[in-house]
Design an enzyme around this catalytic site. Structure first.
Site, PDB file in Angstrom:
ATOM      1  N   CYS A  49       0.832  -1.188   0.000  1.00 53.36           N
ATOM      2  CA  CYS A  49       0.000   0.000   0.000  1.00 53.36           C
ATOM      3  C   CYS A  49       0.871   1.243   0.000  1.00 53.36           C
ATOM      4  O   CYS A  49       2.031   1.216   0.394  1.00 53.36           O
ATOM      5  CB  CYS A  49      -0.901   0.008   1.227  1.00 53.36           C
ATOM      6  SG  CYS A  49      -1.872  -1.489   1.450  1.00 53.36           S
ATOM      7  N   ARG A  84       3.177   0.017  -7.010  1.00 52.67           N
ATOM      8  CA  ARG A  84       3.068  -0.961  -5.931  1.00 52.67           C
ATOM      9  C   ARG A  84       1.833  -1.845  -6.092  1.00 52.67           C
ATOM     10  O   ARG A  84       1.753  -2.915  -5.488  1.00 52.67           O
ATOM     11  CB  ARG A  84       2.952  -0.224  -4.582  1.00 52.67           C
ATOM     12  CG  ARG A  84       4.230   0.492  -4.161  1.00 52.67           C
ATOM     13  CD  ARG A  84       3.955   1.426  -3.005  1.00 52.67           C
ATOM     14  NE  ARG A  84       5.186   1.858  -2.366  1.00 52.67           N
ATOM     15  CZ  ARG A  84       5.608   1.444  -1.179  1.00 52.67           C
ATOM     16  NH1 ARG A  84       4.890   0.587  -0.493  1.00 52.67           N
ATOM     17  NH2 ARG A  84       6.735   1.870  -0.664  1.00 52.67           N
ATOM     18  N   TRP A  96      -3.946  -1.998  -1.070  1.00 50.39           N
ATOM     19  CA  TRP A  96      -4.001  -3.363  -1.580  1.00 50.39           C
ATOM     20  C   TRP A  96      -4.561  -4.191  -0.446  1.00 50.39           C
ATOM     21  O   TRP A  96      -3.953  -4.310   0.603  1.00 50.39           O
ATOM     22  CB  TRP A  96      -2.615  -3.846  -1.984  1.00 50.39           C
ATOM     23  CG  TRP A  96      -2.641  -5.040  -2.901  1.00 50.39           C
ATOM     24  CD1 TRP A  96      -3.612  -5.982  -3.009  1.00 50.39           C
ATOM     25  CD2 TRP A  96      -1.638  -5.396  -3.862  1.00 50.39           C
ATOM     26  NE1 TRP A  96      -3.287  -6.913  -3.957  1.00 50.39           N
ATOM     27  CE2 TRP A  96      -2.080  -6.587  -4.492  1.00 50.39           C
ATOM     28  CE3 TRP A  96      -0.416  -4.856  -4.222  1.00 50.39           C
ATOM     29  CZ2 TRP A  96      -1.328  -7.227  -5.480  1.00 50.39           C
ATOM     30  CZ3 TRP A  96       0.321  -5.497  -5.204  1.00 50.39           C
ATOM     31  CH2 TRP A  96      -0.123  -6.661  -5.834  1.00 50.39           C
ATOM     32  N   ASN A  99      -0.468   0.876   6.576  1.00 45.91           N
ATOM     33  CA  ASN A  99       0.033  -0.310   5.888  1.00 45.91           C
ATOM     34  C   ASN A  99       0.356  -1.363   6.935  1.00 45.91           C
ATOM     35  O   ASN A  99       0.868  -1.041   8.005  1.00 45.91           O
ATOM     36  CB  ASN A  99       1.321  -0.003   5.118  1.00 45.91           C
ATOM     37  CG  ASN A  99       1.104   0.951   3.971  1.00 45.91           C
ATOM     38  OD1 ASN A  99      -0.023   1.220   3.576  1.00 45.91           O
ATOM     39  ND2 ASN A  99       2.194   1.471   3.438  1.00 45.91           N
ATOM     40  N   GLY A 100       0.143  -2.638   6.613  1.00 48.55           N
ATOM     41  CA  GLY A 100       0.544  -3.706   7.520  1.00 48.55           C
ATOM     42  C   GLY A 100      -0.642  -4.444   8.102  1.00 48.55           C
ATOM     43  O   GLY A 100      -1.761  -4.396   7.572  1.00 48.55           O
ATOM     44  N   GLU A 139      18.791 -23.320   1.298  1.00 56.95           N
ATOM     45  CA  GLU A 139      18.570 -21.943   0.859  1.00 56.95           C
ATOM     46  C   GLU A 139      19.682 -21.031   1.351  1.00 56.95           C
ATOM     47  O   GLU A 139      20.140 -20.131   0.630  1.00 56.95           O
ATOM     48  CB  GLU A 139      17.204 -21.457   1.360  1.00 56.95           C
ATOM     49  CG  GLU A 139      16.916 -19.973   1.145  1.00 56.95           C
ATOM     50  CD  GLU A 139      16.830 -19.538  -0.313  1.00 56.95           C
ATOM     51  OE1 GLU A 139      16.703 -18.326  -0.549  1.00 56.95           O
ATOM     52  OE2 GLU A 139      16.903 -20.401  -1.218  1.00 56.95           O
ATOM     53  N   LYS A 169      21.979 -18.794  -1.134  1.00 57.66           N
ATOM     54  CA  LYS A 169      22.108 -17.341  -1.022  1.00 57.66           C
ATOM     55  C   LYS A 169      23.580 -16.935  -0.921  1.00 57.66           C
ATOM     56  O   LYS A 169      24.018 -15.973  -1.539  1.00 57.66           O
ATOM     57  CB  LYS A 169      21.361 -16.840   0.224  1.00 57.66           C
ATOM     58  CG  LYS A 169      19.880 -16.696   0.031  1.00 57.66           C
ATOM     59  CD  LYS A 169      19.550 -15.515  -0.856  1.00 57.66           C
ATOM     60  CE  LYS A 169      18.116 -15.594  -1.339  1.00 57.66           C
ATOM     61  NZ  LYS A 169      17.900 -16.630  -2.362  1.00 57.66           N
ATOM     62  N   GLU A 184      25.398 -17.413  -4.343  1.00 59.46           N
ATOM     63  CA  GLU A 184      25.055 -16.598  -5.493  1.00 59.46           C
ATOM     64  C   GLU A 184      25.468 -15.144  -5.367  1.00 59.46           C
ATOM     65  O   GLU A 184      25.666 -14.482  -6.389  1.00 59.46           O
ATOM     66  CB  GLU A 184      23.562 -16.717  -5.826  1.00 59.46           C
ATOM     67  CG  GLU A 184      22.591 -16.232  -4.784  1.00 59.46           C
ATOM     68  CD  GLU A 184      21.144 -16.532  -5.169  1.00 59.46           C
ATOM     69  OE1 GLU A 184      20.859 -16.779  -6.351  1.00 59.46           O
ATOM     70  OE2 GLU A 184      20.290 -16.511  -4.266  1.00 59.46           O
ATOM     71  N   HIS A 238      27.865 -39.172   7.089  1.00 61.88           N
ATOM     72  CA  HIS A 238      27.885 -40.028   5.908  1.00 61.88           C
ATOM     73  C   HIS A 238      28.732 -39.431   4.787  1.00 61.88           C
ATOM     74  O   HIS A 238      28.545 -39.772   3.615  1.00 61.88           O
ATOM     75  CB  HIS A 238      26.469 -40.308   5.422  1.00 61.88           C
ATOM     76  CG  HIS A 238      25.650 -41.078   6.401  1.00 61.88           C
ATOM     77  ND1 HIS A 238      25.824 -42.430   6.638  1.00 61.88           N
ATOM     78  CD2 HIS A 238      24.658 -40.686   7.246  1.00 61.88           C
ATOM     79  CE1 HIS A 238      24.977 -42.842   7.563  1.00 61.88           C
ATOM     80  NE2 HIS A 238      24.261 -41.792   7.952  1.00 61.88           N
ATOM     81  N   LYS A 250      17.700 -12.325 -13.332  1.00 62.97           N
ATOM     82  CA  LYS A 250      16.514 -12.379 -12.467  1.00 62.97           C
ATOM     83  C   LYS A 250      15.506 -13.392 -12.982  1.00 62.97           C
ATOM     84  O   LYS A 250      14.918 -14.154 -12.218  1.00 62.97           O
ATOM     85  CB  LYS A 250      15.873 -10.991 -12.379  1.00 62.97           C
ATOM     86  CG  LYS A 250      14.705 -10.929 -11.399  1.00 62.97           C
ATOM     87  CD  LYS A 250      15.162 -11.214  -9.976  1.00 62.97           C
ATOM     88  CE  LYS A 250      14.019 -11.177  -8.991  1.00 62.97           C
ATOM     89  NZ  LYS A 250      14.430 -11.622  -7.653  1.00 62.97           N
TER      90      LYS A 250
END
Length: 607
Positions: A2, A27, A74, A98-99, A479, A483, A486, A502, A602
């Site tokens: 928002c 937005r 939104w 917002n939130g 992940e 991160k 990359e 192992h 991207k």
């Protein structure tokens, strides 16, 4: 997200607010509105749909005055209609917000008992009503606002104005960004700098927990403890504002910090606040009759799918197969009759994922798509498309899209579990309640950035790094390693901690950091044993855990960072922020190109 704009000007406010809201259209939004204060009276205009609808309304019913607040919404609570559009008003108080206010139902019940009524389905209206209640008790405007802010639980950015007072705005932020603009005898507030770009080049960013009392000629900022503080006022070029990195050096940093707001927005689309149920297009499927769910994705989206696999199997008892899109169709896997294939792509244009979607459709599967771009090819070709509502993500390394994907997966798992009868209504409400706390939990994790940055500086010279986890933390370890690889170019691997002996334990030495994602859950004792195997070989264990885990193991670790205590169901969100910030600050220490790492794009639109 928002958009918020607040104006204390020496000229008509409505045109300024409309232009600023136009700069925030990128937005996304579903309604818009504004309030102005003029000659002692407060007046409001709101409209659903695009800004053109609000503009047309203002032509018919102009707003006078040189002060006001505006908002593009939104939806997070309630339908996208005029009644739910901002600003919300209660008596002499108007608010834009917002939130998510987590405790709005409790506050609403309390205020209803006092005799206050409500005209919307939103959590935001509670803010204005609570503040009006404080005024009725005899508090001054500033004191009423402070008392209101102190009662709010959740993630928010907000701005308050008062009838009869045309030279006062009070704003606050926790988890959602807010910026103050300093003009010549004027003052402005915006949800980001681009909203203020033509109005002033002098900008101050509120820190987490700050609230500010603003007039045309003064700004007084209080921190979360109520102490008066000073925030730097920066002179920012128009070009910098348009780039919209805010106070951050990189888009990746900005997008990490946007995650509480993004989570709130995603929850608004997936959770029906009127009856506290999950509401999405996938509810049209007969999940009780579906024999298997197949999740297909690439990169970070694939790892989000691994987290989701645990949710679906534990909560809904639904068998899940997850595969890398680039390998899936070449295996020519048999897909069960009546099965569902769910593909995940931030861009909605990932070539391998699109090919996998088409293969699944050719096999007679019902297909779902979880995407961030609703107009994308994958969204159009899937039987059911479900947007994640992360907003534009500029940094190549996905951060806020990952968290938004997890929100959507968690909500969908709750829906599926309820349909399959594996959870009852009480458990459904408990899990939805936990999901509603995620914006706040993300903000609390982001507040630990200094400690995570310190850890990052200690691993920046490493040639190799191991990430370890068990259960859902195995996926988060994968992940974390991705991160770090990359954006820092450090070789990193993620492992299930039980697999250490192992093979990978052969790599452990005094030079290798081993980052352990170890919430104090049902697997903590197993994880602790694995980490002591590393310590026995002089491995450098960096322990990320909650207070209980740190108390038990932290004294033996090389480094430790205490993360917020959370229910295991939502623990992945906390650890997602931690691994993102570790990777980001390691990249800063190494001087790599954070937003555009070498060899990466991207959106991968070729196989």
């Amino acid at each position: 997200m928002c958009g918020i704009i607040g104006v204390l000007a020496n000229r008509p406010a409505a045109p300024i607010i409309m232009a600023a809201l136009g700069r925030l259209e990128y937005r996304g939004y579903d309604s818009a509105g504004m309030v102005s204060v003029h000659k002692g009276s407060m007046d409001r205009r709101r409209a659903s749909g695009k800004l053109s609808s609000l503009a047309a309304l203002l032509e018919q019913q102009p707003l006078m005055g040189s002060s006001g607040i505006g908002h593009t919404r939104w939806a997070t609570h309630g339908l996208p209609n005029e009644a739910n559009a901002h600003p919300h008003r209660a008596g002499p108080v108007a608010v834009v917000h917002n939130g998510i206010i987590e405790n709005y139902l409790d506050l609403r019940a309390e205020l209803t008992a006092e005799g206050w009524g409500f005209s919307s389905e939103t959590d935001s209206e509670v803010i204005a009503t609570l503040c009006a209640s404080m005024l009725r008790r005899g508090l001054a405007h500033e004191d009423a606002a402070a008392a209101t802010i102190a009662r709010l639980k959740g993630a928010y950015a907000l701005c308050l104005m008062f009838e009869g007072v045309d030279n006062l705005m009070i704003c606050a932020r926790r988890g959602s960004p807010l910026v103050i603009g300093y003009g010549d005898g004027e003052a402005f507030v915006g949800s980001d700098a681009i909203a203020l770009a033509p109005l002033t080049d002098r900008i101050a960013y509120l820190d987490e927990g700050d609230w500010a009392v603003i007039t045309r000629n003064s700004v007084r900022i209080h921190d979360a403890e109520g102490s008066i503080v000073t925030r730097d006022v920066n002179t920012v070029s128009l070009e910098t504002m348009i780039a919209d990195k805010g106070q951050h050096r990189h888009f990746m940093a900005k997008e990490i910090h946007e995650q509480p707001t993004v989570a709130a927005r995603a929850l608004g689309f997936w959770i029906s606040r009127s009856d506290q149920t999950v509401d999405c297009a996938a509810k049209a499927l007969d999940w009780a009759a579906i024999p298997r769910l197949t999740i297909i994705a690439c990169g970070t989206a694939y790892l989000a799918g691994h987290v989701a696999k645990t949710w679906f199997e534990q909560l809904a008892k639904l068998p899940v197969e997850i595969d890398i899109a680039s390998e899936f169709r070449y295996r020519e896997p048999p897909l069960p009759k009546g099965g569902v294939t769910l593909v995940v792509s931030q861009s909605g244009e990932t070539a391998d994922t699109l090919a996998a979607l088409r293969y699944a459709k050719s096999c007679g599967q019902q297909t779902l798509a979880l995407v961030n771009v609703s107009s994308s090819t994958i969204a159009r070709e899937a039987d059911i498309s479900m947007p994640i509502h992360a907003g534009p993500e500029i940094g190549v390394a996905s951060t806020k899209a990952f968290s938004a994907q997890l929100i959507c997966f968690a909500a969908l798992a709750i829906l599926v579990a309820k349909q399959r009868g594996t959870i009852d209504r009480a458990e459904e409400l408990r899990l939805i309640g936990l999901l509603s706390t995620v914006p706040r939990i993300l903000a609390e994790a982001i507040a630990l950035e200094p400690a995570l940055a310190s850890l990052a500086s200690d691993i920046a010279d490493a040639k190799d790094v191991l990430f370890l986890g068990r259960g859902q933390m195995h996926a988060m370890a994968l992940e974390g390693a991705l991160k770090l690889k990359e954006i820092t170019y450090i070789h990193a691997e993620g492992y299930a901690a039980g697999e250490l002996k192992h093979g990978p334990i052969a790599l452990v030495d005094e030079a290798m950091p081993v980052i352990a994602l170890a919430p104090h859950d049902a697997l903590f004792e197993k994880m602790s044993s694995n980490l002591r195997e590393v310590m026995a070989r002089k491995g450098r264990v960096a322990l990320l855990s909650d207070p209980a885990g740190i108390a038990q193991l932290g004294q033996d670790a090389w480094r430790s960072v205490t993360l917020p205590q959370t229910d295991p169901f939502i623990a992945p969100f906390t650890y997602a922020v931690a691994i993102q910030l570790i990777a980001y600050h390691t990249a800063l220490a190494k001087g790599t190109d954070v937003d555009q790492p070498r060899n990466l794009a991207k959106s991968v639109t070729v196989e």
